[in-house]
Write an enzyme that holds these catalytic residues in place. Sequence first.
Site, mmCIF file in Angstrom:
data_model
loop_
_atom_site.group_PDB
_atom_site.id
_atom_site.type_symbol
_atom_site.label_atom_id
_atom_site.label_comp_id
_atom_site.label_asym_id
_atom_site.label_seq_id
_atom_site.Cartn_x
_atom_site.Cartn_y
_atom_site.Cartn_z
ATOM 1 N N CYS A 198 -5.083 0.097 3.979
ATOM 2 C CA CYS A 198 -4.918 -1.304 4.387
ATOM 3 C C CYS A 198 -6.227 -2.078 4.337
ATOM 4 O O CYS A 198 -6.260 -3.242 3.930
ATOM 5 C CB CYS A 198 -4.304 -1.366 5.786
ATOM 6 N N GLN A 244 0.814 -1.216 0.000
ATOM 7 C CA GLN A 244 0.000 0.000 0.000
ATOM 8 C C GLN A 244 0.848 1.266 0.000
ATOM 9 O O GLN A 244 0.334 2.359 -0.188
ATOM 10 C CB GLN A 244 -0.936 0.011 1.208
ATOM 11 N N HIS A 278 -5.267 -0.978 11.834
ATOM 12 C CA HIS A 278 -4.736 -1.616 10.623
ATOM 13 C C HIS A 278 -5.533 -2.871 10.321
ATOM 14 O O HIS A 278 -5.971 -3.578 11.231
ATOM 15 C CB HIS A 278 -3.267 -1.970 10.855
ATOM 16 N N ASN A 336 0.402 -9.190 5.273
ATOM 17 C CA ASN A 336 0.330 -7.738 5.417
ATOM 18 C C ASN A 336 0.296 -7.100 4.026
ATOM 19 O O ASN A 336 0.350 -7.792 3.008
ATOM 20 C CB ASN A 336 1.535 -7.237 6.233
#
Length: 447
Positions: free
Chosen positions: A73, A67, A368, A389
């Site tokens: 996110c 990102q 997040h 992630n």
Amino acid sequence: MSLLSTEITPDQINRYQEELASRKDAAVLERAVKKNGILATAQDDAANVDMTPVFSIDLDTGHVANQKQSGRCWMFAALNTMRHDMKDTFNLPGDFELSQNYTYFWDKFEKANYFYENVLATADKPLDDRKVAFLMTTPQQDGGQWDMICAIIEKYGVVPQSVMPETFSSSASSDINGLLNLKLRKDAVELRELVANKASRAEIDEIKDRKLQEIYRMLAYTFGEPVQKFDFEYRDENKDYHIDRDLTPKSFFDKYVNWDLSQYVSIINAPTDDKAYNKTYTVEMLGNVVNGRDVKHLSVSMADFKKLAIEQLQAGQSVWFGCDVGQSSDRKAGIMDTKVYAKDELFDVDFSMSKAERLDYGESLMTHAMVLTGVDLVDGKPTKWKVENSWGDKVGNKGYFIMSDAWMDQYCYQVVVNKRFMSEDLLAAQAQDPEMLQPWDPMGALA
């Protein structure tokens, strides 16, 4: 006249200095912390040993997205869960991605309209009213919730990243966010004045329409105008060539993602007194698409929270989740564990708070969103979780993080699961009309 009555006295300071001087290790610790910083000095390497990247359930999800310098996110995590299914169904290459820039454009555009409508709804309140002040603090931002990405996709569909790739500002969003918030606050001045001057709704809508035209132009220059029709062309993992012509974003979603988004629901664990288990909640002034899908959370125990996530992973499907990623987390190593830093031992201070206390007193909230792609079960109980992630492959284990089960207990607040994994009791609970929470409630935090 001040209501404060007790000042710090010289005698107190003398006592504090004497107490520090009496500690045999004070000088050593001072030198260590001054030279290395708090985290490096407090780091406990034992956490690295416990967090070996081996899992009894481990989904193959391919390339890790990035990102970059944006707060998307929640959007990356949602699109990642969808591309995982697409990868398996259509044998897509591991680096295939859905366009985060496409959904970003429409989210920004819809958030502008959502802000205008909230300005009008609160225009009779003074500027120092808490809800008005909350609204003006951040008119829009990059963050969002699961239901908000669903609202965008249900209205606009999705596209492959190849037909609407990233731009400078989609990957580094501070400039466009600052400019959008400046415009939205300026527009709020005019909209509130129109209401104060008894303008008709038709007059207001005409002016609002011009403002949305300006927003659209700003976004088109910054992110590119959203594609309306395109060809989907790719080579699969076997190097076989495919092309599908004249798709629209919605027909692409229907054919290649083919999810019934109404079946994917938000599950939260926020054990504060105001959020009973097996009840549903929504948050005032939280959303993006006016008259679109509302944010709705089902509050459950941590045992149910984990059980649902595990069952979805066992079925071969990754899980969107929201957490407070900055807490007890080693970003470079990709380890999230309550034991990764022994700060209490370093300072000889008790830093412990319960999960509910951290939420109630502003110490924690969801910051997040990522994706659960694996879990290690020992005697049927989770010990650690594999996390995809969206910070690229230079952190963690090629972009994948490891989360201890104890860390999940303390700092995970939300998972998204398919209703087919829910018990009859939880389905009945999720069907309830939600209770409205205040706009600043921590469960309204945007990942």
